[in-house]
Design an enzyme around this catalytic site. Sequence first.
Site, PDB file in Angstrom:
ATOM      1  N   GLU A 164      17.971  63.453 101.020  1.00  0.00           N
ATOM      2  CA  GLU A 164      16.697  63.041 101.913  1.00  0.00           C
ATOM      3  C   GLU A 164      16.613  64.281 103.050  1.00  0.00           C
ATOM      4  O   GLU A 164      16.538  63.674 104.235  1.00  0.00           O
ATOM      5  CB  GLU A 164      17.021  61.780 102.331  1.00  0.00           C
ATOM      6  CG  GLU A 164      16.858  60.684 101.061  1.00  0.00           C
ATOM      7  CD  GLU A 164      17.046  59.458 101.371  1.00  0.00           C
ATOM      8  OE1 GLU A 164      16.995  58.954 102.735  1.00  0.00           O
ATOM      9  OE2 GLU A 164      16.499  58.406 100.543  1.00  0.00           O
ATOM     10  N   ASN A 197      19.127  65.767  96.532  1.00  0.00           N
ATOM     11  CA  ASN A 197      18.583  64.522  96.244  1.00  0.00           C
ATOM     12  C   ASN A 197      17.485  64.254  97.197  1.00  0.00           C
ATOM     13  O   ASN A 197      17.841  64.141  98.372  1.00  0.00           O
ATOM     14  CB  ASN A 197      19.655  63.587  96.070  1.00  0.00           C
ATOM     15  CG  ASN A 197      19.205  62.152  95.351  1.00  0.00           C
ATOM     16  OD1 ASN A 197      18.772  62.428  94.111  1.00  0.00           O
ATOM     17  ND2 ASN A 197      19.405  60.945  95.793  1.00  0.00           N
ATOM     18  N   HIS A 202      11.557  56.344  93.242  1.00  0.00           N
ATOM     19  CA  HIS A 202      11.176  55.044  93.655  1.00  0.00           C
ATOM     20  C   HIS A 202       9.687  54.787  93.871  1.00  0.00           C
ATOM     21  O   HIS A 202       8.953  55.447  94.777  1.00  0.00           O
ATOM     22  CB  HIS A 202      11.721  54.758  95.365  1.00  0.00           C
ATOM     23  CG  HIS A 202      13.201  54.980  95.230  1.00  0.00           C
ATOM     24  ND1 HIS A 202      14.061  53.841  95.056  1.00  0.00           N
ATOM     25  CD2 HIS A 202      14.224  55.755  95.892  1.00  0.00           C
ATOM     26  CE1 HIS A 202      15.278  54.088  94.800  1.00  0.00           C
ATOM     27  NE2 HIS A 202      15.480  55.172  95.723  1.00  0.00           N
ATOM     28  N   GLU A 239      17.239  57.536  90.992  1.00  0.00           N
ATOM     29  CA  GLU A 239      17.189  56.038  91.679  1.00  0.00           C
ATOM     30  C   GLU A 239      16.050  55.206  91.168  1.00  0.00           C
ATOM     31  O   GLU A 239      15.431  54.706  92.093  1.00  0.00           O
ATOM     32  CB  GLU A 239      17.272  56.363  93.121  1.00  0.00           C
ATOM     33  CG  GLU A 239      18.551  57.036  93.621  1.00  0.00           C
ATOM     34  CD  GLU A 239      18.594  56.931  95.161  1.00  0.00           C
ATOM     35  OE1 GLU A 239      17.729  56.389  95.989  1.00  0.00           O
ATOM     36  OE2 GLU A 239      19.310  58.055  95.584  1.00  0.00           O
ATOM     37  N   ASP A 270      13.205  53.164  90.177  1.00  0.00           N
ATOM     38  CA  ASP A 270      12.789  51.722  90.130  1.00  0.00           C
ATOM     39  C   ASP A 270      10.958  51.833  90.456  1.00  0.00           C
ATOM     40  O   ASP A 270      10.635  52.569  91.271  1.00  0.00           O
ATOM     41  CB  ASP A 270      13.476  50.705  91.268  1.00  0.00           C
ATOM     42  CG  ASP A 270      13.576  51.351  92.708  1.00  0.00           C
ATOM     43  OD1 ASP A 270      12.615  52.238  93.085  1.00  0.00           O
ATOM     44  OD2 ASP A 270      14.348  50.865  93.356  1.00  0.00           O
TER      45      ASP A 270
HETATM   46  C1  XIL Z   1      20.044  51.766  99.674  1.00  0.00           C
HETATM   47  C2  XIL Z   1      20.768  50.663  99.032  1.00  0.00           C
HETATM   48  O1  XIL Z   1      20.359  50.239  97.568  1.00  0.00           O
HETATM   49  C3  XIL Z   1      20.912  49.322  99.864  1.00  0.00           C
HETATM   50  O2  XIL Z   1      21.858  48.414  99.357  1.00  0.00           O
HETATM   51  C4  XIL Z   1      21.127  49.965 101.254  1.00  0.00           C
HETATM   52  O3  XIL Z   1      21.247  48.755 102.265  1.00  0.00           O
HETATM   53  C5  XIL Z   1      20.512  51.231 101.842  1.00  0.00           C
HETATM   54  O4  XIL Z   1      20.473  52.200 100.756  1.00  0.00           O
HETATM   55  N1  XIL Z   1      17.590  56.186  98.784  1.00  0.00           N
HETATM   56  C6  XIL Z   1      18.997  56.382  98.635  1.00  0.00           C
HETATM   57  C7  XIL Z   1      20.027  55.182  98.364  1.00  0.00           C
HETATM   58  O5  XIL Z   1      19.451  57.620  98.597  1.00  0.00           O
HETATM   59  O6  XIL Z   1      21.196  55.499  99.003  1.00  0.00           O
HETATM   60  C8  XIL Z   1      19.312  54.040  99.014  1.00  0.00           C
HETATM   61  O7  XIL Z   1      20.201  52.900  98.794  1.00  0.00           O
HETATM   62  C9  XIL Z   1      17.941  53.649  98.628  1.00  0.00           C
HETATM   63  C10 XIL Z   1      17.035  55.003  99.099  1.00  0.00           C
END
Ligand code: XIL
Length: 301
Positions: free
Chosen positions: A127, A169, A205, A234, A236
């Site tokens: 990020e 990422n 996401h 990741e 969802d």
């Molecule tokens: C999130 C986790 O799912 C949570 O448990 C934590 O509180 C915060 O981080 N991008 C990422 C992940 O790269 O590491 C993040 O994970 C979600 C967003």
Amino acid sequence: ATTLGASAAATGRYFGTAVAAYKLSDSVYSTILNREFDMVTPENEMKWDATEPSQNSFSYTSGDQIVSQAQSHNQRVRGHALAWHSQQPGWAQSLSGTALRSAMTNHITNVATHYKGKIYSWDVVNEAFADGTSGARRSSNLQNTGNDWIEVAFRTARAADPAAKLCYNDYNTDGINAKSTAVYNMVSDFKTRGVPIDCVGFQGHFNSASPVTSDIQQNLARFAALGVDVQITELDIAGSGTAQATSYSSVVKACLAVARCNGITVWGIRDSDSWRASDTPLLFDNSGNKKASYTAALDAL
Ligand code: XIL
């Protein structure tokens, strides 16, 4: 095949999930984990605040637990994440300049060395680009140490664990937009100059504000053409029922249409495991039953 992992493996891909160490003793959770998935990403256990709570004092118990449980179930591990503006320990948040730069490289060297040989790929930098249309780097304490912090992170990781694939990422980079184009230009520059980078992760996401779009395949393909592997890291998707199922199907199909898209990871198992549980964004309901989104993902593999 009848599971996500086996179906993905049939085309040389993996299907993974984020895992929380403290849930491994939950038998509903671990049953699904070990039946369906062949890659795991520690959800929080390998982040800077977890692995180096005080400077130069390292804590690997929870991360090691995830790695050893994965190894005993023939699952590989995506390490996450070596350098990130978020979830830094307090001591690092208060550093700047050369002190922060050295703390970052010391952190990367120690963590990547500890896990050397056990990690399929590392999210080396997470990020680092700004949202919106600027195409700029995100402002952060790490960015303030100099624009070369990202390539220094990659070179440091390569030196510590030469066999691990090294990934950049990010989120909101799944489709073609100013942010993803800025990342694309960085990866292109790294390839030209020989900065070690092997893969780009697209977090995936999605919700109504950032929906699944039809240009994901095209975006994955343009990155792959630079000579890197690409992965959905990741995934969802907020929603339910047929709409959510259709969205999952289209993301899986976008990956399968790109030869170098070699894996998909969902960010948790049951909806109740999600970091945004109220969005019900995952493949299993709170009781561990398969949702329509599960069937759609499996059918698309
Ligand atoms: C999130 C986790 O799912 C949570 O448990 C934590 O509180 C915060 O981080 N991008 C990422 C992940 O790269 O590491 C993040 O994970 C979600 C967003």
